[in-house]
Design an enzyme around this catalytic site. Structure first.
Site, short mmCIF file in Angstrom:
data_model
loop_
_atom_site.label_atom_id
_atom_site.label_comp_id
_atom_site.label_asym_id
_atom_site.label_seq_id
_atom_site.Cartn_x
_atom_site.Cartn_y
_atom_site.Cartn_z
N ASN A 54 0.84 -1.22 0.00
CA ASN A 54 0.00 0.00 0.00
C ASN A 54 0.87 1.25 0.00
O ASN A 54 0.54 2.24 -0.66
CB ASN A 54 -0.95 0.00 1.20
CG ASN A 54 -2.19 -0.83 0.91
OD1 ASN A 54 -3.04 -0.45 0.11
ND2 ASN A 54 -2.27 -2.00 1.55
N HIS A 112 -7.91 -0.77 6.11
CA HIS A 112 -8.23 -2.01 6.82
C HIS A 112 -8.82 -3.01 5.82
O HIS A 112 -9.68 -2.65 5.01
CB HIS A 112 -9.25 -1.72 7.93
CG HIS A 112 -9.62 -2.96 8.68
ND1 HIS A 112 -8.81 -3.50 9.65
CD2 HIS A 112 -10.69 -3.78 8.57
CE1 HIS A 112 -9.38 -4.61 10.11
NE2 HIS A 112 -10.52 -4.80 9.48
N GLY A 134 -10.86 4.17 19.15
CA GLY A 134 -11.36 2.80 19.02
C GLY A 134 -10.76 2.15 17.78
O GLY A 134 -10.82 2.71 16.68
N MET A 169 1.13 -2.29 12.28
CA MET A 169 0.45 -3.30 13.10
C MET A 169 0.55 -3.02 14.61
O MET A 169 0.53 -3.95 15.41
CB MET A 169 0.99 -4.69 12.76
CG MET A 169 0.83 -5.05 11.28
SD MET A 169 -0.83 -4.79 10.59
CE MET A 169 -1.61 -6.32 11.09
N ARG A 170 0.64 -1.75 14.99
CA ARG A 170 0.63 -1.39 16.41
C ARG A 170 -0.62 -0.58 16.71
O ARG A 170 -1.00 0.29 15.91
CB ARG A 170 1.84 -0.53 16.77
CG ARG A 170 3.16 -1.18 16.48
CD ARG A 170 3.45 -2.35 17.37
NE ARG A 170 3.55 -1.96 18.77
CZ ARG A 170 4.01 -2.74 19.73
NH1 ARG A 170 4.42 -3.96 19.44
NH2 ARG A 170 4.07 -2.32 20.96
C1 GAR Z 1 -2.95 -4.70 4.01
O1 GAR Z 1 -3.84 -5.67 3.55
C2 GAR Z 1 -3.64 -3.79 5.01
O2 GAR Z 1 -4.97 -3.54 4.70
C3 GAR Z 1 -3.52 -4.61 6.28
O3 GAR Z 1 -2.25 -5.19 6.23
C4 GAR Z 1 -1.86 -5.35 4.88
C5 GAR Z 1 -0.52 -4.66 4.69
O4 GAR Z 1 0.01 -4.95 3.42
N1 GAR Z 1 -3.70 -3.80 7.43
C6 GAR Z 1 -4.14 -4.26 8.59
O5 GAR Z 1 -4.46 -5.41 8.77
C7 GAR Z 1 -4.24 -3.21 9.69
N2 GAR Z 1 -4.71 -3.80 10.89
P1 GAR Z 1 1.10 -3.99 2.79
O6 GAR Z 1 2.22 -3.88 3.82
O7 GAR Z 1 1.56 -4.72 1.57
O8 GAR Z 1 0.47 -2.67 2.48
#
Ligand code: GAR
Length: 211
Positions: free
Chosen positions: A14, A110, A144, A91-92
């Protein structure tokens, strides 16, 4: 152009989509920093290759002291003059203090159609629930987790024979389209909030047509 930091923890696909969009000088956000809470995040090398400043603030040494970890991140954000934050696979969970400070100026992507499936393992949970539509959401971040006002969503079908990997790939392709669009709306000041509802205002006219 609004100075934007992308916060990552891993692969950074992303992030790469946002970097590609922001490579266009007409895009309303400029990527001023890619910050990772893990030194081994693959996305860091990708950002550096693209000539984008990178920083690592390891979360692990701070243990449970999330406020101290965030203070270290704030120092990097300030050093790079950051005005907007795009969480991209970060992821924090952030504290209420940090989210309040960046309220209206921090976005997250998300991998589900919120409010369905907040949290982790969204694709496996969607398959287990038997839903026929799944997708992704870009939202403003509030204290939240995965609860903030929804900016944009994209849906994909769940098809016979799907497994987690196939479904994740289908959703990810939509994430890469959706996130650059949603960040552009916020960066160009088109987003108005009515409670938790997002109203999108018309884009400014092209400069040539302004009186
Ligand atoms: C993506 O699918 C994003 O939506 C998800 O992690 C992945 C990261 O991929 N995000 C979450 O789960 C947030 N809790 P990337 O590092 O290739 O962008």
């Amino acid at each position: 152009r609004r100075r934007t930091a992308i916060l990552i923890s891993g692969r950074g696909s992303n992030m790469a989509a946002l970097l590609a969009a922001a490579a266009d000088p007409a895009y309303p956000a400029e990527i001023a920093l890619v910050l990772s809470n893990r030194a081994d995040a693959a996305g860091l090398a990708r950002a550096a290759e693209a000539g984008i400043p990178t920083a690592v603030v390891e979360s692990r040494p701070f243990g449970r002291d999330r406020a101290a970890f965030e203070a270290a991140m704030e120092a990097e954000l300030a050093r790079h003059g950051v005005e907007l934050i795009a969480l991209a696979g970060f992821m924090r969970v952030l504290t209420e203090g940090f989210t309040a400070r960046w309220e209206g100026r921090m976005l997250n992507i998300h991998p589900s159609l919120l409010p369905a499936f907040p949290g982790l393992d969204t694709h496996a949970r969607a398959l287990a629930a038997g839903v026929k539509l799944h997708g992704c959401t870009v939202h403003l971040v509030t204290p939240g987790v995965d609860e903030g006002p929804i900016l944009a969503q994209a849906a994909v079908p769940i098809l016979p024979g799907d497994d987690e990997a196939r479904l994740a790939a289908r959703v990810l392709a939509e994430e890469h389209r959706l996130y650059p669009a949603a960040l552009a709306w916020v960066a160009s000041g088109r987003v108005a909030l009515e409670g938790r509802l997002v109203r999108l205002e018309a884009p400014p006219p092209p400069s040539g047509e302004r009186l």
